[in-house]
Motif scaffolding. Structure first.
Motif, mmCIF file in Angstrom:
data_model
loop_
_atom_site.group_PDB
_atom_site.id
_atom_site.type_symbol
_atom_site.label_atom_id
_atom_site.label_comp_id
_atom_site.label_asym_id
_atom_site.label_seq_id
_atom_site.Cartn_x
_atom_site.Cartn_y
_atom_site.Cartn_z
ATOM 1 N N GLY A 34 2.397 -1.331 -15.624
ATOM 2 C CA GLY A 34 1.106 -0.817 -14.656
ATOM 3 C C GLY A 34 0.455 -1.795 -13.980
ATOM 4 N N ASN A 35 0.919 -3.054 -13.868
ATOM 5 C CA ASN A 35 0.174 -4.039 -13.228
ATOM 6 C C ASN A 35 0.053 -3.851 -11.552
ATOM 7 N N GLU A 36 1.083 -3.316 -11.106
ATOM 8 C CA GLU A 36 1.253 -3.179 -9.471
ATOM 9 C C GLU A 36 0.141 -2.337 -9.031
ATOM 10 N N GLN A 37 -0.431 -1.186 -9.891
ATOM 11 C CA GLN A 37 -1.445 -0.117 -9.546
ATOM 12 C C GLN A 37 -2.803 -1.021 -9.774
ATOM 13 N N GLU A 38 -2.698 -1.919 -10.482
ATOM 14 C CA GLU A 38 -4.064 -2.614 -11.176
ATOM 15 C C GLU A 38 -4.210 -4.084 -10.203
ATOM 16 N N SER A 39 -3.170 -4.450 -9.292
ATOM 17 C CA SER A 39 -3.509 -5.578 -8.394
ATOM 18 C C SER A 39 -4.645 -5.175 -7.542
ATOM 19 N N PHE A 40 -4.944 -6.239 -6.804
ATOM 20 C CA PHE A 40 -5.953 -6.236 -5.872
ATOM 21 C C PHE A 40 -5.508 -5.363 -4.486
ATOM 22 N N ALA A 41 -4.232 -5.361 -4.265
ATOM 23 C CA ALA A 41 -3.631 -4.962 -3.132
ATOM 24 C C ALA A 41 -3.947 -3.250 -2.708
ATOM 25 N N PRO A 42 -3.370 -2.462 -3.761
ATOM 26 C CA PRO A 42 -3.890 -1.052 -3.606
ATOM 27 C C PRO A 42 -5.561 -1.084 -3.312
ATOM 28 N N LYS A 79 -6.748 1.027 -0.048
ATOM 29 C CA LYS A 79 -7.403 2.357 0.050
ATOM 30 C C LYS A 79 -8.659 1.911 0.637
ATOM 31 N N ALA A 80 -9.352 0.837 0.820
ATOM 32 C CA ALA A 80 -10.479 0.697 1.267
ATOM 33 C C ALA A 80 -10.404 0.419 2.906
ATOM 34 N N GLY A 81 -9.157 0.369 3.420
ATOM 35 C CA GLY A 81 -9.048 0.481 4.855
ATOM 36 C C GLY A 81 -8.402 -0.865 5.385
ATOM 37 N N TYR A 82 -8.048 -1.779 4.304
ATOM 38 C CA TYR A 82 -7.341 -3.056 4.860
ATOM 39 C C TYR A 82 -6.033 -2.952 5.251
ATOM 40 N N ARG A 83 -5.690 -3.578 6.267
ATOM 41 C CA ARG A 83 -4.179 -3.633 6.617
ATOM 42 C C ARG A 83 -3.604 -4.993 5.765
ATOM 43 N N PRO A 88 -9.841 -4.422 9.022
ATOM 44 C CA PRO A 88 -9.865 -5.835 8.563
ATOM 45 C C PRO A 88 -8.559 -5.772 7.858
ATOM 46 N N PHE A 89 -8.022 -7.255 7.838
ATOM 47 C CA PHE A 89 -6.465 -7.439 7.328
ATOM 48 C C PHE A 89 -6.703 -8.359 6.201
ATOM 49 N N PHE A 90 -5.762 -8.416 5.405
ATOM 50 C CA PHE A 90 -5.349 -9.531 4.203
ATOM 51 C C PHE A 90 -3.880 -9.707 4.340
ATOM 52 N N LEU A 140 -11.667 -8.996 -3.794
ATOM 53 C CA LEU A 140 -12.387 -7.295 -3.833
ATOM 54 C C LEU A 140 -13.732 -7.502 -3.341
ATOM 55 N N ASP A 141 -14.596 -8.570 -4.114
ATOM 56 C CA ASP A 141 -15.923 -8.761 -3.617
ATOM 57 C C ASP A 141 -16.079 -9.057 -1.991
ATOM 58 N N LEU A 142 -15.078 -10.021 -1.495
ATOM 59 C CA LEU A 142 -15.559 -10.109 -0.136
ATOM 60 C C LEU A 142 -15.182 -8.903 0.703
ATOM 61 N N ALA A 143 -14.235 -8.160 0.284
ATOM 62 C CA ALA A 143 -14.147 -6.769 0.865
ATOM 63 C C ALA A 143 -15.164 -5.600 0.538
ATOM 64 N N GLY A 144 -16.231 -6.115 -0.131
ATOM 65 C CA GLY A 144 -17.351 -5.115 -0.576
ATOM 66 C C GLY A 144 -17.028 -4.163 -1.753
ATOM 67 N N LEU A 145 -15.801 -4.760 -2.503
ATOM 68 C CA LEU A 145 -15.468 -3.551 -3.449
ATOM 69 C C LEU A 145 -15.868 -4.320 -4.922
#
Length: 498
Positions: free
Chosen positions: A118-126, A130-134, A217-219, A372-377
């Motif tokens: 289940g690490n893919e769902q728990e990684s930072f990318a989703p 979800k927060a609006g990043y490309r 915003p993008f990552f 995540l912190d940089l993105a305000g999450l």
């Protein structure tokens, strides 16, 4: 498994010691002249290299420019010096004992285990998407990932959380590979323009140009296979560094290893042919990182030309280090020694103080919560690491960790595994290790121990575990046990003790 005393008692000890106020002081100069206010939703470009050791940075002028322009973590320690385990930790912010990824291939690791746990769902990318990043991932993902694998679907598999996906499987040779390009398989051959690091650089710059024109915003993570073996440089760099030799620190071809654990004690000294191969390999590694360095320069130039350098963080680092001759070890990683676990990590961006160096211990557990912190999450509660954002803004948290965990499970030999050179007999057996600025303490599964006074012996040449008072040894063992069993907030508590 390594045996320890009861966990509950140790947590009480750790909590009490963590509250004692005994913390490391910030490293490096205070730093900061003029600083730009940090944007609310900045862009992030993450360049992750493979097996890039600190001794290569001196040959990378663009990375050295990042060091002058930004923040350098001098004590960035990976939780396991092995590709797949380190990347699983980077994506999730969790130690290997919590990701379940302990080696490069099943049954103890690899892409399939990473996914099944289940690490893919728990990684930072989703979370970012979800927060609006490309989001985009380019290059290497996880060992055992095959770009043509559909994972039960109809098209090549793209994990959740990635808006764009340009990922290879076995790209170590830099030529003759496939890329999964957003669910479409594309073949690359042996033309000079097919050199993988250059392909990733081009696609990375193209992504930044496309994304920069949007208010979204993008990552982007550009994850190179360089400078992992077989050490294939780009043709334009093949003739560089002709007379260069691998560095010869005091630990190089160590003369006396009678105090070392049995896996290393049995190794003979390196002879002239082995040293010659080390020098040749080091030269090719230096040549190979030139294309990575050029990519870093292109990214920063592109951001500046687009006016996006003022709201974009660029992070450069490596998944693990690499030894070449230290302690009689010809070439590889996986050990708890400095050459393998301490890696370069540098950051430039808005508000980041120029020329500052941080001496406090950071880990790859800290990258996911930082992004995540940089993105305000807010990072998920199960995250073992902590955000590095305070350091990026010139501060040093007073309750920052003093100790870091290094853990390693010896993988079985595998013909599939490009890291198999250190999976053979004579490689380090399973171990857990505790490291601070002042010491390295290692417990092996076979009962052997190591202790190095890093303040007096930074090359980790004199194992003085036999001189430790029993009370001190028990204390270190208890702290190590607490870290190897921690999860989430308890990792921060355990790490504050030493």
């Amino acid at each position: 498994m390594i045996r320890h005393r009861r966990f509950a008692a140790v947590l009480c000890l750790v909590a009490a010691l963590g509250a004692s106020g005994c913390f490391l002081q910030p490293g490096g100069p205070s730093g900061a002249a003029e600083r730009t206010p940090a944007p609310e939703r900045p862009n992030i470009v993450f360049v992750l290299t493979d097996d890039l050791s600190w001794n290569l940075v001196a040959h990378m002028p663009e990375v050295l420019r990042m060091e002058r322009d930004g923040l350098t973590f001098r004590n960035f320690i990976v939780a396991d010096s092995l590709c797949c385990t380190s990347r699983a930790t980077i994506f999730t912010g969790r130690y290997p004992h919590n990701t379940g990824v302990r080696t490069n291939f099943p049954p103890d690791g690899g892409f399939q285990v990473f996914k099944e746990e289940g690490n893919e769902q728990e990684s930072f990318a989703p979370h970012l998407e979800k927060a609006g990043y490309r989001t985009a991932l380019l290059g290497k993902y996880m060992n055992g990932y095959h770009p043509n694998d559909t994972q039960g679907g109809t098209a090549p598999y793209v994990p959740p959380g990635w808006t764009e996906w340009y990922v290879a499987g076995n790209g170590y040779g830099e030529y003759d590979y496939n890329l999964n390009e957003n669910g479409r398989l594309v073949r690359y051959g042996r033309r000079p323009q097919d050199y993988l690091t250059d392909v990733l650089a081009n696609k990375g710059v193209e992504f930044i140009k496309r994304a920069a024109g949007s208010s979204q915003p993008f990552f982007v993570e550009i994850s190179t296979f360089a400078p992992h073996g077989p050490f294939v440089p780009a043709p334009r760099h093949a003739g560089l560094s002709g007379g260069l030799k691998a560095p010869r620190p005091p630990s190089f071809n160590e003369a006396d290893v009678r105090d070392k654990p049995s896996w290393l004690r049995s190794r003979p000294r390196l002879g002239p042919p082995a040293i010659r191969r080390i020098d040749e390999g080091y030269r090719d590694r230096v040549r190979m990182v030139q294309s990575v360095d050029e990519m870093v320069g292109r990214i920063r130039t592109t951001l500046k030309e687009l006016g996006r350098d003022r709201d974009t963080y660029v992070v450069f680092g490596s998944d693990n280090g690499f030894h070449m001759g230290e302690h009689r070890l010809a070439g590889g990683k996986m050990t708890p020694y400095d050459s393998d676990v301490r890696v370069p990590f540098l950051v430039v961006g808005p508000g980041v103080p120029a020329g500052r160096q941080v001496g406090r211990p950071a880990q790859n557990t800290d990258l996911a919560p930082t992004f995540l912190d940089l993105a305000g999450l807010r990072p998920p509660p199960a995250t073992d690491g902590r955000s590095l954002v305070p350091f990026l803004r010139g501060a040093a948290p007073p309750d920052w960790r003093q100790s870091v965990l290094i853990e390693h499970v010896k993988p079985p030999p595998s013909a599939e595994d490009p890291d198999r050179q250190d999976s053979a007999p004579g490689a380090p057996t399973t171990y857990n290790a505790l490291r601070t600025d002042e010491l390295l303490y290692v417990e092996y599964a076979n009962g052997e121990r190591e202790y190095y006074d890093r303040a007096r012996d930074p090359q980790e040449m004199n194992n003085i575990v036999g001189t430790l008072p029993e009370q001190r040894r028990r204390h270190l063992s208890d702290l190590l046990y607490a870290l190897t069993h921690c999860s989430g907030a308890t990792c921060a508590t355990a790490g504050r003790s030493r």
